[in-house]
Design a protein around this motif. Structure first.
Motif, mmCIF file in Angstrom:
data_model
loop_
_atom_site.group_PDB
_atom_site.id
_atom_site.type_symbol
_atom_site.label_atom_id
_atom_site.label_comp_id
_atom_site.label_asym_id
_atom_site.label_seq_id
_atom_site.Cartn_x
_atom_site.Cartn_y
_atom_site.Cartn_z
ATOM 1 N N SER A 281 0.823 -1.210 0.000
ATOM 2 C CA SER A 281 0.000 0.000 0.000
ATOM 3 C C SER A 281 0.857 1.261 0.000
ATOM 4 O O SER A 281 0.471 2.281 -0.584
ATOM 5 C CB SER A 281 -0.919 0.000 1.225
ATOM 6 O OG SER A 281 -1.728 -1.160 1.262
ATOM 7 N N GLU A 282 1.986 1.189 0.652
ATOM 8 C CA GLU A 282 2.891 2.347 0.674
ATOM 9 C C GLU A 282 3.461 2.623 -0.714
ATOM 10 O O GLU A 282 3.453 3.761 -1.200
ATOM 11 C CB GLU A 282 4.042 2.093 1.647
ATOM 12 C CG GLU A 282 3.649 2.048 3.102
ATOM 13 C CD GLU A 282 4.740 1.443 3.964
ATOM 14 O OE1 GLU A 282 5.915 1.454 3.531
ATOM 15 O OE2 GLU A 282 4.424 0.947 5.057
ATOM 16 N N SER A 283 3.960 1.559 -1.355
ATOM 17 C CA SER A 283 4.642 1.750 -2.634
ATOM 18 C C SER A 283 3.682 2.124 -3.759
ATOM 19 O O SER A 283 4.042 2.899 -4.656
ATOM 20 C CB SER A 283 5.419 0.489 -3.013
ATOM 21 O OG SER A 283 4.549 -0.614 -3.171
ATOM 22 N N LEU A 284 2.463 1.605 -3.716
ATOM 23 C CA LEU A 284 1.521 1.853 -4.812
ATOM 24 C C LEU A 284 0.563 3.007 -4.545
ATOM 25 O O LEU A 284 0.151 3.696 -5.489
ATOM 26 C CB LEU A 284 0.704 0.584 -5.101
ATOM 27 C CG LEU A 284 1.465 -0.616 -5.671
ATOM 28 C CD1 LEU A 284 0.497 -1.735 -5.987
ATOM 29 C CD2 LEU A 284 2.261 -0.229 -6.901
ATOM 30 N N ARG A 333 -5.637 -9.846 -6.917
ATOM 31 C CA ARG A 333 -6.424 -8.862 -6.178
ATOM 32 C C ARG A 333 -5.980 -8.892 -4.719
ATOM 33 O O ARG A 333 -5.859 -9.963 -4.126
ATOM 34 C CB ARG A 333 -7.915 -9.178 -6.285
ATOM 35 C CG ARG A 333 -8.795 -8.179 -5.565
ATOM 36 C CD ARG A 333 -10.265 -8.445 -5.800
ATOM 37 N NE ARG A 333 -10.708 -9.714 -5.236
ATOM 38 C CZ ARG A 333 -11.982 -10.006 -4.959
ATOM 39 N NH1 ARG A 333 -12.929 -9.131 -5.222
ATOM 40 N NH2 ARG A 333 -12.310 -11.167 -4.458
ATOM 41 N N PHE A 334 -5.755 -7.733 -4.164
ATOM 42 C CA PHE A 334 -5.300 -7.631 -2.784
ATOM 43 C C PHE A 334 -6.195 -6.681 -2.014
ATOM 44 O O PHE A 334 -6.793 -5.761 -2.578
ATOM 45 C CB PHE A 334 -3.850 -7.117 -2.719
ATOM 46 C CG PHE A 334 -2.829 -8.104 -3.184
ATOM 47 C CD1 PHE A 334 -2.214 -8.966 -2.287
ATOM 48 C CD2 PHE A 334 -2.488 -8.190 -4.521
ATOM 49 C CE1 PHE A 334 -1.267 -9.888 -2.716
ATOM 50 C CE2 PHE A 334 -1.549 -9.105 -4.964
ATOM 51 C CZ PHE A 334 -0.939 -9.955 -4.056
ATOM 52 N N ILE A 335 -6.248 -6.917 -0.703
ATOM 53 C CA ILE A 335 -6.835 -5.933 0.192
ATOM 54 C C ILE A 335 -5.686 -5.054 0.667
ATOM 55 O O ILE A 335 -4.733 -5.538 1.291
ATOM 56 C CB ILE A 335 -7.547 -6.592 1.383
ATOM 57 C CG1 ILE A 335 -8.528 -7.666 0.882
ATOM 58 C CG2 ILE A 335 -8.269 -5.529 2.203
ATOM 59 C CD1 ILE A 335 -9.551 -7.180 -0.121
ATOM 60 N N VAL A 336 -5.753 -3.792 0.337
ATOM 61 C CA VAL A 336 -4.725 -2.825 0.716
ATOM 62 C C VAL A 336 -5.346 -1.834 1.706
ATOM 63 O O VAL A 336 -6.522 -1.946 2.050
ATOM 64 C CB VAL A 336 -4.165 -2.094 -0.525
ATOM 65 C CG1 VAL A 336 -3.486 -3.087 -1.466
ATOM 66 C CG2 VAL A 336 -5.269 -1.337 -1.266
#
Length: 361
Positions: A281-284, A333-336
């Protein structure tokens, strides 16, 4: 403040979650929402020697015919062979369509017993008596059932909702410390994905919770169950918001599968997975680094890991993720999150970004 709570999971498949100290020793007094007289009590080799006799006696005193089926403890038993053994027990007792399975154990027992209930005669009732913290706050609520196969975790399963969930926090005192910690990973998950105030409360109550102080423990369990109940009622079959409950699980399930379900336990893997999701989440998306650091500190207070074991190959973990149920034709698919309490779904994440999130700092 009380240690007893009752939570209603609404919707078409409505049922109650009862949280009460000593509840498993008072089942003969409970108003069971089932008409069955035939019960199959499913437990495992860790739980059955401690609690099965008491629970079986309580149910028999209430007029039920109770058979006992015990599986080997551990994630490795959540497989086709154990599923078949439960089915054979149902057949041996002549279980009719109005029979009921009672799951007495942690997540493995609950998932396996629930899947057997979903399949026997196309579906019979089942009741959850969770004995692990992880099962109390997560797997016993919501109707997800299933088993593992070598290709991945929970790839065979069904949505099959319990008729009741009866939680006795007193049983947590007999859990090994590692299993207690695993459950707190899921407790922390609820604050991380959707309730910043609860996350802050967990930070302030970490010592009390580690000691299983009754009022704090019951409040934590109730808060998690209420949050999950609200989400499940709105999205029972995970077509939208319910997917947020998988925060950390795509990474976590891959870690479990890569270790053939014999290394880190589910809670430990999810703890690491949440840290990886926060890093992604930080990088994207520019999520605050400070929030990941708070998450890591809180997990550490419960003796939970925050880094992928060095012996695991990120490329192999990525291969397991492609088989995850949360992947679709658009890719992974991820939960961010956008920070503590602000989880959301992100689709089409590039492999390179996933691999980067799994690197050690």
């Amino acid at each position: 403040m009380t240690a007893t709570h009752r939570i209603r999971v609404g919707g078409v498949h409505a049922y109650d979650i009862v949280i009460a100290p000593g509840a498993h020793a008072q089942l003969s007094d409970a108003q069971w929402p089932i008409k069955a007289k035939q019960l199959l009590l499913v437990s495992d080799t860790n739980v059955a020697p401690i609690y099965a006799a008491t629970v079986q006696a309580q149910l028999q005193s209430a007029g039920y015919e109770v058979s006992l089926h015990v599986i080997e403890a551990g994630e490795q038993s959540k497989n086709l062979a154990s599923f078949e053994s439960v089915i054979q027990s149902l057949a041996a007792m002549g279980a009719r369509r109005d029979a009921c399975i009672v799951a007495l154990g942690g997540g493995v027992v609950g998932d396996l017993a629930g899947f057997a209930a979903a399949c026997w005669m196309r579906g019979i009732h089942f009741v959850q008596l969770p004995t692990s913290l992880l099962a109390m706050v997560d797997s016993s609520v919501g109707g997800k059932t299933g088993i593992d196969i070598p290709a991945g975790k929970n790839l065979l399963g069904a949505f099959h909702f319990p008729r009741a969930v009866v939680i006795d926090p007193e049983v947590l005192t007999t859990l090994p410390l590692r299993e207690r910690a695993a459950g707190f990973a899921e407790v922390i998950k609820y604050g991380a994905l959707g309730d910043a105030g609860f996350f802050t409360w967990l930070e302030s109550q970490a010592s009390a919770l580690c000691a299983l102080e009754p009022i704090a423990t019951a409040r934590a369990i109730a808060a998690c169950c209420q949050m999950k109940a609200d989400i499940v009622e709105a999205d029972p079959f995970e077509r939208g918001k319910r997917a947020l409950l998988n925060f950390g699980h795509t990474f976590g399930h891959a870690i479990e599968a890569a270790q053939a379900f014999g290394g880190l336990n589910h809670g430990e893997a999810v703890a690491i997975g949440m840290c990886c999701a926060a890093k992604l989440s930080e990088s994207l998306f520019g999520a605050p680094v400070q929030d990941r650091q708070r998450l890591e500190r809180l997990l550490a207070q419960f003796a939970l890991p925050t880094r992928i074991p060095a012996e695991l190959d990120p490329a192999k973990l990525l291969a397991h993720m492609r088989l995850d149920k949360k992947a679709d034709r658009n890719g992974l698919r991820f939960i961010v999150w956008d920070g503590i309490g602000q989880a959301r779904i992100a689709e089409g994440i590039a492999d390179a970004d996933v691999l980067e999130a799994m690197k050690a700092d």
